[in-house]
Design a protein around this motif. Structure first.
Motif, PDB file in Angstrom:
ATOM      1  N   MET A  27       0.822  -1.202   0.000  1.00 44.46           N
ATOM      2  CA  MET A  27       0.000   0.000   0.000  1.00 44.46           C
ATOM      3  C   MET A  27       0.858   1.254   0.000  1.00 44.46           C
ATOM      4  SD  MET A  27      -3.079  -1.203   2.570  1.00 44.46           S
ATOM      5  CE  MET A  27      -3.960   0.355   2.512  1.00 44.46           C
ATOM      6  N   ASP A  31       0.493   4.005  -2.795  1.00 41.39           N
ATOM      7  CA  ASP A  31       0.163   5.385  -2.429  1.00 41.39           C
ATOM      8  C   ASP A  31       1.172   6.362  -3.026  1.00 41.39           C
ATOM      9  OD1 ASP A  31      -2.013   4.521  -0.971  1.00 41.39           O
ATOM     10  OD2 ASP A  31      -1.021   4.688   0.974  1.00 41.39           O
ATOM     11  N   VAL A  72      -8.292  -1.435   2.833  1.00 35.48           N
ATOM     12  CA  VAL A  72      -8.962  -0.134   2.713  1.00 35.48           C
ATOM     13  C   VAL A  72     -10.382  -0.213   3.274  1.00 35.48           C
ATOM     14  CG1 VAL A  72      -9.760   1.652   1.117  1.00 35.48           C
ATOM     15  CG2 VAL A  72      -7.565   0.528   0.731  1.00 35.48           C
ATOM     16  N   LYS A 103      -7.341   9.103  -0.004  1.00 33.49           N
ATOM     17  CA  LYS A 103      -6.169   8.628   0.741  1.00 33.49           C
ATOM     18  C   LYS A 103      -5.357   7.637  -0.075  1.00 33.49           C
ATOM     19  CE  LYS A 103      -4.835   6.442   5.110  1.00 33.49           C
ATOM     20  NZ  LYS A 103      -5.338   5.820   6.376  1.00 33.49           N
ATOM     21  N   HIS A 104      -6.068   6.770  -0.822  1.00 32.42           N
ATOM     22  CA  HIS A 104      -5.419   5.732  -1.632  1.00 32.42           C
ATOM     23  C   HIS A 104      -5.944   5.847  -3.072  1.00 32.42           C
ATOM     24  CE1 HIS A 104      -4.160   3.980   2.183  1.00 32.42           C
ATOM     25  NE2 HIS A 104      -5.414   3.871   2.560  1.00 32.42           N
TER      26      HIS A 104
END
Length: 232
Positions: A27, A31, A72, A103-104
């Motif tokens: 992640m 990101d 998530v 956020k992602h």
């Protein structure tokens, strides 16, 4: 399924591994640099481990992506129980999904296909169904499903549009304002032909609100439509 498959026996330092650590590292890469940066080799390098060690925890990149998506959904669940009337509950679902996509950003591109079946994803679906299940007008499960599908379709379309704009900025090196400035003279020449009166009205009279306002306005239109259907 990967969620039911036990992890390898614990190994001591210098490089202890776990499925959770692998997912968090993946992640972090996504990101920062997008999904193209996610590979078992890159994740192993981020964890300072040999790539072959990861295969005991994750068999394929597809499994890793499913685990990332499920993580998530777990973050979304951390916002707490869905409360309030049906409109408030559906607003909360929509805004949780949008916050997660902010956020992602990579999360958005993994939505819209087959349902995600990880434990956190299933918990999210269950909570969404339960938020409407006891509401007058939603006694029929098909009505619940129709409402959730409709809101999800709007949210996914909206956040994918926002993500596409962000990708365009990154790929072109121009912000939206810079792109508009560069293309402005061309559009003015085209509108001056008189062939596009409605586009001219958009350019001259539309308010063009910020994305947050635009998202909420569209969501309220969807909810108003569901309310009208329920009243019938």
């Amino acid at each position: 399924m990967v969620w039911e498959r036990p992890e390898p026996a614990h190994r001591p330092p210098p490089v202890p591994l776990s499925r959770e650590a692998i997912v968090q590292a993946a992640m972090g890469l996504a990101d920062k640099d997008g999904l193209d940066a996610v590979s078992l080799r890159n994740v192993a390098a981020a964890l300072e481990a040999g790539p072959m060690r990861l295969y005991g925890y994750v068999a394929t990149k597809e499994e890793l992506l499913e685990l990332m998506v499920d993580e998530v959904y777990g973050e979304m669940a951390a916002d707490g129980r869905l409360r309030g009337d049906w409109r408030k509950a559906l607003r909360a679902i929509a805004h949780r999904m949008r916050r997660a996509s902010r956020k992602h950003p990579w999360f958005t591109s993994l939505l819209g296909g087959r349902p995600h079946l990880g434990p956190h994803a299933l918990a999210h679906i269950e909570a969404s169904l339960a938020a409407l299940g006891d509401t007058p007008g939603f006694e029929d499960i098909d009505t619940v499903m129709h409402a959730l599908r409709t809101v999800n379709a709007y949210v996914i379309g909206a956040i994918q549009g926002e993500a596409s704009e962000l990708r365009s900025e990154l790929q072109s090196g121009k912000t939206k304002t810079e792109w508009q400035t560069a293309t402005g003279p061309y559009l003015e020449r085209m509108l001056a032909t008189g062939q596009f009166p409605m586009l001219a009205k958009v350019m001259q009279d539309a308010t063009h609100p910020p994305l947050d306002v635009l998202f909420d306005q569209g969501l309220e239109c969807v909810l108003d439509g569901l309310a009208a259907r329920l009243s019938r």
